[in-house]
Scaffold this motif. Structure first.
Motif, PDB file in Angstrom:
ATOM      1  N   ALA A 101      30.372  37.789 -13.806  1.00 13.27           N
ATOM      2  CA  ALA A 101      29.025  38.346 -13.950  1.00 13.27           C
ATOM      3  C   ALA A 101      29.038  39.595 -14.825  1.00 13.27           C
ATOM      4  O   ALA A 101      28.122  39.814 -15.628  1.00 13.27           O
ATOM      5  CB  ALA A 101      28.445  38.662 -12.573  1.00 13.27           C
ATOM      6  N   ALA A 102      30.073  40.412 -14.683  1.00 13.66           N
ATOM      7  CA  ALA A 102      30.177  41.613 -15.519  1.00 13.66           C
ATOM      8  C   ALA A 102      30.369  41.251 -16.981  1.00 13.66           C
ATOM      9  O   ALA A 102      29.764  41.860 -17.877  1.00 13.66           O
ATOM     10  CB  ALA A 102      31.321  42.491 -15.022  1.00 13.66           C
ATOM     11  N   HIS A 103      31.191  40.242 -17.252  1.00 13.21           N
ATOM     12  CA  HIS A 103      31.374  39.795 -18.636  1.00 13.21           C
ATOM     13  C   HIS A 103      30.074  39.202 -19.188  1.00 13.21           C
ATOM     14  O   HIS A 103      29.754  39.388 -20.374  1.00 13.21           O
ATOM     15  CB  HIS A 103      32.497  38.766 -18.717  1.00 13.21           C
ATOM     16  N   CYS A 104      29.341  38.477 -18.352  1.00  9.71           N
ATOM     17  CA  CYS A 104      28.058  37.938 -18.798  1.00  9.71           C
ATOM     18  C   CYS A 104      27.088  39.063 -19.150  1.00  9.71           C
ATOM     19  O   CYS A 104      26.346  38.960 -20.139  1.00  9.71           O
ATOM     20  CB  CYS A 104      27.463  37.038 -17.720  1.00  9.71           C
ATOM     21  N   ALA A 105      27.081  40.119 -18.358  1.00 10.71           N
ATOM     22  CA  ALA A 105      26.215  41.256 -18.664  1.00 10.71           C
ATOM     23  C   ALA A 105      26.575  41.859 -20.016  1.00 10.71           C
ATOM     24  O   ALA A 105      25.695  42.194 -20.815  1.00 10.71           O
ATOM     25  CB  ALA A 105      26.317  42.301 -17.556  1.00 10.71           C
ATOM     26  N   ASP A 106      27.872  41.976 -20.282  1.00 10.56           N
ATOM     27  CA  ASP A 106      28.315  42.511 -21.576  1.00 10.56           C
ATOM     28  C   ASP A 106      27.882  41.598 -22.725  1.00 10.56           C
ATOM     29  O   ASP A 106      27.595  42.077 -23.828  1.00 10.56           O
ATOM     30  CB  ASP A 106      29.834  42.662 -21.593  1.00 10.56           C
ATOM     31  N   ALA A 107      27.862  40.286 -22.465  1.00 14.60           N
ATOM     32  CA  ALA A 107      27.504  39.315 -23.501  1.00 14.60           C
ATOM     33  C   ALA A 107      26.003  39.067 -23.577  1.00 14.60           C
ATOM     34  O   ALA A 107      25.546  38.296 -24.425  1.00 14.60           O
ATOM     35  CB  ALA A 107      28.231  37.997 -23.247  1.00 14.60           C
ATOM     36  N   GLY A 156      23.863  32.658 -14.258  1.00 11.46           N
ATOM     37  CA  GLY A 156      23.352  31.459 -13.627  1.00 11.46           C
ATOM     38  C   GLY A 156      23.313  30.264 -14.559  1.00 11.46           C
ATOM     39  O   GLY A 156      23.129  29.127 -14.108  1.00 11.46           O
ATOM     40  N   GLU A 157      23.493  30.505 -15.859  1.00  7.46           N
ATOM     41  CA  GLU A 157      23.537  29.406 -16.822  1.00  7.46           C
ATOM     42  C   GLU A 157      24.856  28.642 -16.779  1.00  7.46           C
ATOM     43  O   GLU A 157      24.970  27.577 -17.378  1.00  7.46           O
ATOM     44  CB  GLU A 157      23.341  29.939 -18.239  1.00  7.46           C
ATOM     45  N   ILE A 158      25.867  29.196 -16.103  1.00  7.17           N
ATOM     46  CA  ILE A 158      27.216  28.629 -16.109  1.00  7.17           C
ATOM     47  C   ILE A 158      27.465  27.904 -14.791  1.00  7.17           C
ATOM     48  O   ILE A 158      27.439  28.510 -13.718  1.00  7.17           O
ATOM     49  CB  ILE A 158      28.267  29.728 -16.333  1.00  7.17           C
ATOM     50  N   GLU A 159      27.709  26.606 -14.881  1.00  6.08           N
ATOM     51  CA  GLU A 159      28.011  25.829 -13.685  1.00  6.08           C
ATOM     52  C   GLU A 159      29.402  26.182 -13.180  1.00  6.08           C
ATOM     53  O   GLU A 159      30.334  26.355 -13.953  1.00  6.08           O
ATOM     54  CB  GLU A 159      27.937  24.333 -13.995  1.00  6.08           C
ATOM     55  N   ARG A 160      29.542  26.267 -11.854  1.00  5.17           N
ATOM     56  CA  ARG A 160      30.833  26.567 -11.227  1.00  5.17           C
ATOM     57  C   ARG A 160      31.482  25.280 -10.753  1.00  5.17           C
ATOM     58  O   ARG A 160      30.888  24.509  -9.995  1.00  5.17           O
ATOM     59  CB  ARG A 160      30.647  27.500 -10.038  1.00  5.17           C
TER      60      ARG A 160
END
Length: 258
Positions: free
Chosen positions: A195-201, A206-210
């Motif tokens: 989530a932190a990397h997504c914030a940086d990007a 939530g767009e990434i399926e787990r």
């Protein structure tokens, strides 16, 4: 809370079996109702007889694309080291068309040293292989955008692994699916890093399926905590020569009971 869609995959290990058995296994998996059939990208068995029977990943995916009609297909995962990234993009686009838009481009940095040594690839270090993957992912994306005809869809990219400094940063920037090889507690913690990397990007996590490999135990007991933690894709690994689907059937029954 149960998500709207739980998906079940099967990874058919392309080893210790004749191809006829693999062909039968992927047909049976589709008939049983799996959502995705994966293989893997190695040149030698990962367990059992080290020089046992083994088949190559991407030629097999081309065959699966013709053989199947409903399920998605892909590698869990392609080793980035083994192919020029532009070539890999073209291969993925071609299998995407053969399958009428059912390919998932699973990719990782590679790890099995025997593959490298026997086939003449530079093994390097874990760090150098990850750095190469980070360089190659944009090249794959750029080549996909240039190909004629274009892919039938934006081919979903699955990145496997949990390295917090490099791998999860690549997931945030490039992946549609993140596959975790970790236990529940580690899975939860690494999602915070993702989530932190997504914030940086500038990306919604939530767009990434787990995606997870299924743990041992009753799906009704081990599945719900993973669902609560955000997993929606569960993959059962099955090996040759017989491809016993007993565990797969249990996970499919659990999915269908939700």
């Amino acid at each position: 809370m149960t998500p709207s869609r739980i998906r079940i995959g099967v990874q058919l290990h392309p080893q210790q079996a004749q191809y006829a058995a693999i062909r039968r296994a992927v047909a049976e998996a589709e008939d049983l109702g799996v959502d995705i059939a994966f293989n893997w990208d190695h040149f030698y068995p990962l367990y059992g007889e080290p020089d046992g029977e083994h088949f190559e990943c991407w030629t097999m995916l081309g065959a699966w694309a013709e053989q199947t009609s409903r399920i998605e297909i892909g590698a869990l995962v392609t080793c980035n080291s083994y192919r020029n990234p532009e070539l890999l993009a073209d291969m993925a686009r071609t299998v995407d068309h053969i399958s009428d838009g059912r390919l998932i481009l699973g990719i990782g940095s590679g790890w099995f040293q025997r593959d490298y040594d026997e086939y003449g690839y530079d093994f390097g270090t874990a760090g150098s292989r990850l750095d190469q993957l980070a360089e190659d992912l944009p090249r794959i994306e750029q080549r996909l955008a240039k190909l004629n005809p274009a892919p039938t869809r934006d081919i979903p990219v699955l990145i496997g692994g949990g390295g917090e400094k490099k791998t999860l940063r690549m997931v945030a920037r490039h992946a549609n699916i993140w596959h975790s090889f970790s236990d529940l507690d580690t899975f939860v913690r690494k999602q915070e890093v993702l989530a932190a990397h997504c914030a940086d990007a500038g990306r919604d996590p939530g767009e990434i399926e787990r995606s997870v490999g299924v743990p041992e135990g009753d799906p009704a007991e081990v599945g719900p905590p993973l669902v609560e933690a955000g997993a929606t894709l569960f993959t059962v690994g099955v090996g040759g020569p017989d491809y016993d689907f007993t565990t797969l059937r249990r996970w499919l029954a659990w999915r269908d009971s939700l």
